[in-house]
Design a protein around this motif. Structure first.
Motif, PDB file in Angstrom:
ATOM      1  N   ILE A   6      17.765  38.008  24.595  1.00 34.30           N
ATOM      2  CA  ILE A   6      17.991  36.719  25.252  1.00 34.30           C
ATOM      3  C   ILE A   6      16.639  36.191  25.720  1.00 34.30           C
ATOM      4  O   ILE A   6      15.946  36.822  26.514  1.00 34.30           O
ATOM      5  N   TYR A   7      16.293  35.021  25.196  1.00 39.18           N
ATOM      6  CA  TYR A   7      15.001  34.367  25.461  1.00 39.18           C
ATOM      7  C   TYR A   7      15.335  32.993  26.024  1.00 39.18           C
ATOM      8  O   TYR A   7      15.332  31.993  25.319  1.00 39.18           O
ATOM      9  N   SER A   8      15.679  32.955  27.310  1.00 40.35           N
ATOM     10  CA  SER A   8      16.262  31.748  27.872  1.00 40.35           C
ATOM     11  C   SER A   8      16.025  31.687  29.369  1.00 40.35           C
ATOM     12  O   SER A   8      15.988  32.726  30.042  1.00 40.35           O
ATOM     13  N   PRO A   9      15.918  30.483  29.917  1.00 38.29           N
ATOM     14  CA  PRO A   9      15.957  30.338  31.373  1.00 38.29           C
ATOM     15  C   PRO A   9      17.364  30.604  31.888  1.00 38.29           C
ATOM     16  O   PRO A   9      18.309  30.797  31.104  1.00 38.29           O
ATOM     17  N   ASN A  10      17.518  30.623  33.202  1.00 37.71           N
ATOM     18  CA  ASN A  10      18.822  30.880  33.813  1.00 37.71           C
ATOM     19  C   ASN A  10      19.814  29.766  33.499  1.00 37.71           C
ATOM     20  O   ASN A  10      19.555  28.592  33.759  1.00 37.71           O
ATOM     21  N   LEU A  11      20.947  30.160  32.954  1.00 41.24           N
ATOM     22  CA  LEU A  11      22.067  29.269  32.671  1.00 41.24           C
ATOM     23  C   LEU A  11      23.348  30.064  32.886  1.00 41.24           C
ATOM     24  O   LEU A  11      23.346  31.297  32.758  1.00 41.24           O
ATOM     25  N   PRO A  12      24.481  29.419  33.177  1.00 45.99           N
ATOM     26  CA  PRO A  12      25.732  30.178  33.297  1.00 45.99           C
ATOM     27  C   PRO A  12      26.056  31.009  32.063  1.00 45.99           C
ATOM     28  O   PRO A  12      26.557  32.142  32.180  1.00 45.99           O
ATOM     29  N   GLU A  13      25.764  30.484  30.866  1.00 52.00           N
ATOM     30  CA  GLU A  13      26.097  31.203  29.621  1.00 52.00           C
ATOM     31  C   GLU A  13      25.301  32.496  29.447  1.00 52.00           C
ATOM     32  O   GLU A  13      25.686  33.354  28.639  1.00 52.00           O
ATOM     33  N   TYR A  14      24.206  32.625  30.172  1.00 54.88           N
ATOM     34  CA  TYR A  14      23.410  33.860  30.105  1.00 54.88           C
ATOM     35  C   TYR A  14      24.305  35.063  30.410  1.00 54.88           C
ATOM     36  O   TYR A  14      24.236  36.103  29.722  1.00 54.88           O
ATOM     37  N   ALA A  15      25.162  34.919  31.427  1.00 59.11           N
ATOM     38  CA  ALA A  15      26.029  36.024  31.836  1.00 59.11           C
ATOM     39  C   ALA A  15      27.111  36.314  30.807  1.00 59.11           C
ATOM     40  O   ALA A  15      27.620  37.438  30.739  1.00 59.11           O
ATOM     41  N   ILE A  16      27.487  35.324  30.016  1.00 52.29           N
ATOM     42  CA  ILE A  16      28.454  35.559  28.939  1.00 52.29           C
ATOM     43  C   ILE A  16      27.793  36.362  27.820  1.00 52.29           C
ATOM     44  O   ILE A  16      28.336  37.371  27.354  1.00 52.29           O
ATOM     45  N   ALA A  17      26.624  35.924  27.376  1.00 53.95           N
ATOM     46  CA  ALA A  17      25.924  36.627  26.298  1.00 53.95           C
ATOM     47  C   ALA A  17      25.609  38.067  26.703  1.00 53.95           C
ATOM     48  O   ALA A  17      25.829  39.012  25.928  1.00 53.95           O
ATOM     49  N   PHE A  18      25.106  38.244  27.900  1.00 55.57           N
ATOM     50  CA  PHE A  18      24.727  39.568  28.395  1.00 55.57           C
ATOM     51  C   PHE A  18      25.923  40.521  28.338  1.00 55.57           C
ATOM     52  O   PHE A  18      25.834  41.638  27.804  1.00 55.57           O
ATOM     53  N   HIS A  19      27.053  40.087  28.864  1.00 52.20           N
ATOM     54  CA  HIS A  19      28.191  40.996  28.974  1.00 52.20           C
ATOM     55  C   HIS A  19      28.989  41.118  27.678  1.00 52.20           C
ATOM     56  O   HIS A  19      29.694  42.117  27.492  1.00 52.20           O
ATOM     57  N   ALA A  20      28.880  40.153  26.782  1.00 55.07           N
ATOM     58  CA  ALA A  20      29.494  40.320  25.467  1.00 55.07           C
ATOM     59  C   ALA A  20      28.847  41.492  24.737  1.00 55.07           C
ATOM     60  O   ALA A  20      29.530  42.321  24.113  1.00 55.07           O
ATOM     61  N   VAL A  21      27.539  41.579  24.823  1.00 55.95           N
ATOM     62  CA  VAL A  21      26.813  42.693  24.206  1.00 55.95           C
ATOM     63  C   VAL A  21      27.182  44.008  24.894  1.00 55.95           C
ATOM     64  O   VAL A  21      27.449  45.027  24.242  1.00 55.95           O
ATOM     65  N   SER A  22      27.211  43.986  26.216  1.00 56.75           N
ATOM     66  CA  SER A  22      27.571  45.180  26.978  1.00 56.75           C
ATOM     67  C   SER A  22      28.951  45.695  26.598  1.00 56.75           C
ATOM     68  O   SER A  22      29.170  46.899  26.433  1.00 56.75           O
ATOM     69  N   LEU A  23      29.904  44.773  26.445  1.00 57.72           N
ATOM     70  CA  LEU A  23      31.277  45.155  26.123  1.00 57.72           C
ATOM     71  C   LEU A  23      31.376  45.828  24.764  1.00 57.72           C
ATOM     72  O   LEU A  23      32.227  46.706  24.549  1.00 57.72           O
ATOM     73  N   LEU A  24      30.492  45.451  23.841  1.00 53.98           N
ATOM     74  CA  LEU A  24      30.483  46.034  22.496  1.00 53.98           C
ATOM     75  C   LEU A  24      29.683  47.335  22.417  1.00 53.98           C
ATOM     76  O   LEU A  24      29.561  47.915  21.334  1.00 53.98           O
ATOM     77  N   GLY A  25      29.112  47.766  23.547  1.00 53.74           N
ATOM     78  CA  GLY A  25      28.280  48.961  23.509  1.00 53.74           C
ATOM     79  C   GLY A  25      26.899  48.696  22.945  1.00 53.74           C
ATOM     80  O   GLY A  25      26.190  49.627  22.553  1.00 53.74           O
ATOM     81  N   GLY A  26      26.514  47.416  22.892  1.00 56.26           N
ATOM     82  CA  GLY A  26      25.186  47.053  22.415  1.00 56.26           C
ATOM     83  C   GLY A  26      24.161  47.094  23.524  1.00 56.26           C
ATOM     84  O   GLY A  26      24.449  47.491  24.664  1.00 56.26           O
ATOM     85  N   VAL A  27      22.956  46.672  23.203  1.00 59.17           N
ATOM     86  CA  VAL A  27      21.834  46.677  24.140  1.00 59.17           C
ATOM     87  C   VAL A  27      21.268  45.266  24.226  1.00 59.17           C
ATOM     88  O   VAL A  27      21.012  44.635  23.195  1.00 59.17           O
ATOM     89  N   VAL A  28      21.068  44.774  25.439  1.00 56.95           N
ATOM     90  CA  VAL A  28      20.439  43.476  25.659  1.00 56.95           C
ATOM     91  C   VAL A  28      18.980  43.704  26.007  1.00 56.95           C
ATOM     92  O   VAL A  28      18.668  44.495  26.909  1.00 56.95           O
ATOM     93  N   THR A  29      18.076  43.030  25.300  1.00 59.44           N
ATOM     94  CA  THR A  29      16.692  43.013  25.750  1.00 59.44           C
ATOM     95  C   THR A  29      16.397  41.607  26.249  1.00 59.44           C
ATOM     96  O   THR A  29      16.603  40.614  25.536  1.00 59.44           O
ATOM     97  N   THR A  30      15.996  41.507  27.501  1.00 59.48           N
ATOM     98  CA  THR A  30      15.805  40.213  28.158  1.00 59.48           C
ATOM     99  C   THR A  30      14.326  39.851  28.128  1.00 59.48           C
ATOM    100  O   THR A  30      13.465  40.687  28.419  1.00 59.48           O
ATOM    101  N   ILE A  31      14.043  38.583  27.770  1.00 58.03           N
ATOM    102  CA  ILE A  31      12.657  38.184  27.482  1.00 58.03           C
ATOM    103  C   ILE A  31      12.295  36.938  28.283  1.00 58.03           C
ATOM    104  O   ILE A  31      13.073  35.982  28.376  1.00 58.03           O
TER     105      ILE A  31
END
Length: 324
Positions: free
Chosen positions: A72-97
């Protein structure tokens, strides 16, 4: 000698991060979870949870699997929390930039983290697209529509539930933020689901926040402070987080007045501005009960000056990306 806090020991449940938050937020329904400060666009708790499940289903349909990395290469937005936790729910890894990274800096982190998918915003696409191509990223999504990338909203049209994934909270990495450490280029810090759950529970012992609170979300979610103590802790405690995409003192003050911010997580230069800037007097901050400062030491004199001027508590804490 062992020093112990006066509070009882924190009991850490053996649970993955996003299901843990789902348990806490299931009853909050149409309460705002995130508000985009500049526009007033609101994401409710129900909308967040539904968005996470839909985005996870959409990513899964595109081949995203357990252990895959999404950046995720983005400023703070409400959708940031959706993208972050969608990956988490799938057992993936988020790298925040950091969204102000140059294309070269972005490419380095994408390559080092092994990112397969990138989520960004249209204004960053000019840097993001060549960096992603060079790093072998498979697909780019944007919060918002623009040519050259898939709208993140396309993931939210997915039907059905995401696949159930077995996650060991103690060993499975959920996020890979980067820290400069002491020398050389920034290095990825492997934080597990248990790391983040534990850190949220630790924070509840120190921070007086609850469902009644509206939290200022100006500190970047890509950084461990904003990620855990604002974005995720706000969800855990049922608060409302007002996102601000970049720091500008007057924008922050206007946001705090408009939305009645009660708790402001900041850094020492912002506390100094609260204490000294003449424009502070133009805004009504009467609902603010606590300013919490971190990321660097805050002097007693500045803390006292800010507390006196704002009529609220000013406290500070410390942490490390490496310990979440």
């Amino acid at each position: 000698m062992i020093f112990r806090a006066p509070e009882p020991d924190v009991v850490i449940p053996d649970v993955a991060l996003t299901p843990f938050l789902f348990e806490r937020t299931a009853s909050l329904g149409d309460k705002p979870a995130f508000i985009d400060g500049p526009t007033g666009r609101t994401l409710t708790y129900r909308g967040w949870a539904e968005g996470v499940r839909r985005a996870a289903a959409g990513l899964s349909a595109r081949g995203f699997r357990k252990g895959d990395v999404l950046a995720i290469y983005s400023p703070n937005l409400p959708e940031y929390a959706i993208a972050f936790h969608a990956v988490s729910l799938l057992g993936g890894v988020v790298t925040t930039i950091n969204p102000v990274y140059t294309a070269a800096e972005l490419q380095h982190q994408l390559e080092d983290a092994g990112a397969r998918v990138l989520v960004t915003v249209p204004p960053c696409l000019e840097k993001a697209a060549p960096a992603a191509r060079a790093a072998g990223v498979r697909e780019i999504f944007t919060f918002g529509e623009t040519s050259g990338a898939t709208p993140f909203a396309a993931l939210l049209t997915a039907q059905g539930n995401p696949p159930a994934v077995a996650i060991d909270p103690a060993t499975h990495v959920v996020v890979l933020p980067y820290s400069s450490g002491t020398t050389g280029l920034p290095k990825g810090v492997m934080l597990t689901h248990r790391n983040l759950v534990a850190n949220m529970l630790q924070s509840t012992c120190a921070l007086d926040i609850g469902e009644r609170d509206t939290i200022l979300g100006v500190l970047p979610f890509f950084h461990i402070y904003g990620m855990v103590v604002i974005m995720n802790l706000g969800l855990y405690l049922g608060s409302t987080v007002v996102t601000v995409p970049r720091f500008d003192l007057e924008l922050c003050l206007q946001t705090m007045q408009t939305y009645g911010v009660t708790f402001a997580n900041v850094v020492p230069p912002i506390v100094l501005a609260f204490a000294k800037s003449p424009i502070v007097d133009k805004y009504d901050l009467s609902r603010l009960h606590t300013v919490f400062s971190g990321a660097a030491p805050l002097s007693e004199s500045v803390a006292t000056a800010a507390a006196t001027r704002l009529g609220c508590r000013v406290v500070q804490g410390y942490g490390l990306t490496e310990t979440s």
